[in-house]
Scaffold this active site. Structure first.
Site, mmCIF file in Angstrom:
data_model
loop_
_atom_site.group_PDB
_atom_site.id
_atom_site.type_symbol
_atom_site.label_atom_id
_atom_site.label_comp_id
_atom_site.label_asym_id
_atom_site.label_seq_id
_atom_site.Cartn_x
_atom_site.Cartn_y
_atom_site.Cartn_z
ATOM 1 C CE LYS A 253 6.625 10.347 2.661
ATOM 2 N NZ LYS A 253 6.577 9.987 1.241
ATOM 3 C CG ASP B 109 8.889 7.143 -0.312
ATOM 4 O OD1 ASP B 109 8.082 6.191 -0.310
ATOM 5 O OD2 ASP B 109 8.654 8.244 0.228
#
Ligand code: NAP
Length: 254
Positions: free
Chosen positions: A46, A82
């Site tokens: 990520k 997210d």
């Protein structure tokens, strides 16, 4: 969940795991640039993936982590769903956060996104992490309050919203990131782990009469937002919830 959303929208396509060991990340992204509409990015890529992208959304740049890539005419654009996905899960559950004291446990990729999102929405955000240096770096980058080990008990007790973003409790109903009995006096407890659906931390909070939320709603919301970025079509949340719940139930079977 993504394939169910594709079917519900009448779109062709598939969603598959592409195992990518770190040394192959650059080559994988070239393949994605050529052949894919988009991908999600997960542990451990990520943060490292940012170096290979052509463009970043303002949120992804501020958070320093990408979980969704859109391929637009062979350009790779990084987003972080997210962060808004977490906020939508709180809204859906009716858990308040504006002007509230939020304590984030953990300082990894998910913690960065959640701490950023909460701060943007007007919460007062503090961070505690096992590795102090990592929490210090996150607090410095985003302007958050640092909680050190001796002050953890008091910070937990007085917070309005406690969020576990550590992987403690993942696939393990017996472990918790906090010692037994260490809970907010009156705040809500959110654990972003979705397997098991009720973690030990959540169970203890429920026994103490506190509101709780697991990680499935965040998973579904971040997925729906990614779906909309890839396809330009509104995601059917109900269908995505059903598919995710069915898959989890399968995974939980002995
Ligand atoms: P990550 O970047 O690897 O961070 C892991 C965090 O957990 C770090 O803060 C780490 O602390 C802490 N940790 C790990 N083992 C620990 C232990 N034994 N004791 C105390 N702390 C420990 O992972 P991530 O991407 O942030 O993901 C974290 C969790 O969130 C995972 O369970 C993941 O499945 C979940 N998640 C859920 C969603 C959702 O949609 N619901 C989305 C993203 C992530 P140190 O810094 O000390 O190592």
């Amino acid at each position: 969940m993504q394939e169910a959303a594709l079917r519900a929208a009448g779109l062709e396509g598939s969603y598959r795991a592409l195992e990518t060991p770190p040394p192959f990340l650059r080559a994988r992204l070239q393949e994605i640039r050529r052949d894919y509409a988009g991908v999600n990015v997960t542990i451990p890529h990520k943060e490292s993936v940012l170096a290979y992208l052509d463009e970043l959304s303002p949120e992804a740049r501020a958070i320093g982590a990408v979980n969704t890539i859109v391929c637009d005419r062979q350009r790779l654009i990084g987003y972080n769903t997210d962060a808004p996905g977490f906020i939508s899960s709180l809204d859906e559950a009716g858990i308040p956060y504006r002007n509230k004291k939020a304590l984030v446990l953990g300082a990894g990729g998910a913690a960065r996104a959640i701490a950023y999102a909460l701060k943007e929405e007007g919460a007062h955000v503090a961070v505690y992490n096992r590795t102090l240096e990592r929490a210090q770096a996150l607090c410095k980058a985003l302007g958050l309050h640092l909680v050190s080990a001796p002050l953890l008990d008091a910070a937990v007790h007085s917070c309005d919203l406690l969020i576990n973003t550590t992987s403690v409790g993942l696939q393990d109903p017996l472990s918790s990131p906090l010692p037994e009995g260490c809970l907010p006096r009156a705040g809500a407890v959110v654990d972003i782990i979705y397997n098991p659906p009720v973690t030990r931390l959540m169970l203890e909070a429920q026994r103490a009469g506190l509101p709780t939320l697991g990680g499935l709603p965040m998973l579904v919301w971040q997925g729906a937002l990614a779906f909309e970025l890839w396809t330009g079509v509104k995601a059917d949340l109900r269908v995505m919830y059903q598919a995710a719940q069915a898959r989890l139930a399968e995974a939980l079977q002995p």
